[in-house]
Motif scaffolding. Structure first.
Motif, PDB file in Angstrom:
ATOM      1  N   LEU A  21       0.815  -1.209   0.000  1.00  0.00           N
ATOM      2  CA  LEU A  21       0.000   0.000   0.000  1.00  0.00           C
ATOM      3  C   LEU A  21       0.853   1.266   0.000  1.00  0.00           C
ATOM      4  N   GLN A  22       2.123   1.138   0.344  1.00  0.00           N
ATOM      5  CA  GLN A  22       2.986   2.313   0.431  1.00  0.00           C
ATOM      6  C   GLN A  22       3.792   2.554  -0.850  1.00  0.00           C
ATOM      7  N   CYS A  23       4.496   1.521  -1.357  1.00  0.00           N
ATOM      8  CA  CYS A  23       5.372   1.729  -2.522  1.00  0.00           C
ATOM      9  C   CYS A  23       4.849   1.083  -3.800  1.00  0.00           C
ATOM     10  N   GLY A  24       3.828   0.220  -3.704  1.00  0.00           N
ATOM     11  CA  GLY A  24       3.243  -0.388  -4.895  1.00  0.00           C
ATOM     12  C   GLY A  24       3.896  -1.680  -5.352  1.00  0.00           C
ATOM     13  N   LYS A  25       4.873  -2.196  -4.604  1.00  0.00           N
ATOM     14  CA  LYS A  25       5.530  -3.452  -4.968  1.00  0.00           C
ATOM     15  C   LYS A  25       4.497  -4.577  -4.981  1.00  0.00           C
ATOM     16  N   ILE A  26       4.585  -5.462  -5.985  1.00  0.00           N
ATOM     17  CA  ILE A  26       3.647  -6.576  -6.122  1.00  0.00           C
ATOM     18  C   ILE A  26       4.400  -7.887  -5.948  1.00  0.00           C
ATOM     19  N   VAL A  27       3.864  -8.770  -5.108  1.00  0.00           N
ATOM     20  CA  VAL A  27       4.443 -10.094  -4.895  1.00  0.00           C
ATOM     21  C   VAL A  27       3.346 -11.139  -5.026  1.00  0.00           C
ATOM     22  N   THR A  28       3.744 -12.362  -5.354  1.00  0.00           N
ATOM     23  CA  THR A  28       2.820 -13.486  -5.429  1.00  0.00           C
ATOM     24  C   THR A  28       3.128 -14.417  -4.272  1.00  0.00           C
ATOM     25  N   ALA A  29       2.089 -14.772  -3.509  1.00  0.00           N
ATOM     26  CA  ALA A  29       2.285 -15.625  -2.337  1.00  0.00           C
ATOM     27  C   ALA A  29       0.997 -16.378  -2.023  1.00  0.00           C
ATOM     28  N   GLU A  30       1.116 -17.444  -1.228  1.00  0.00           N
ATOM     29  CA  GLU A  30      -0.053 -18.218  -0.805  1.00  0.00           C
ATOM     30  C   GLU A  30      -0.791 -17.530   0.335  1.00  0.00           C
ATOM     31  N   THR A  31      -0.057 -16.791   1.174  1.00  0.00           N
ATOM     32  CA  THR A  31      -0.657 -16.047   2.284  1.00  0.00           C
ATOM     33  C   THR A  31      -0.084 -14.632   2.288  1.00  0.00           C
ATOM     34  N   ASN A  32      -0.707 -13.745   3.038  1.00  0.00           N
ATOM     35  CA  ASN A  32      -0.249 -12.364   3.103  1.00  0.00           C
ATOM     36  C   ASN A  32       1.211 -12.331   3.560  1.00  0.00           C
TER      37      ASN A  32
END
Length: 51
Positions: A21-32
């Protein structure tokens, strides 16, 4: 009688995209993934609205 919301298969191994929510980085993961490694901001699931 099945409904459109019924889960027919095990979904425990499904990944989602999370966005910082701060820098916009996107990651893919099974959980937060928790905190962003780049800036320390919080992640949210991109499939859900931020309202």
């Amino acid at each position: 009688m099945p409904h459109g919301q019924d889960v027919e298969n095990d979904t425990s191994d499904i990944t989602s995209e999370y966005e910082c929510l701060q820098c916009g980085k996107i990651v893919t993961a099974e959980t937060n993934p928790g905190k962003c490694e780049a800036c320390g901001g919080d992640f949210h699931n991109r499939a859900k609205s931020v309202e």
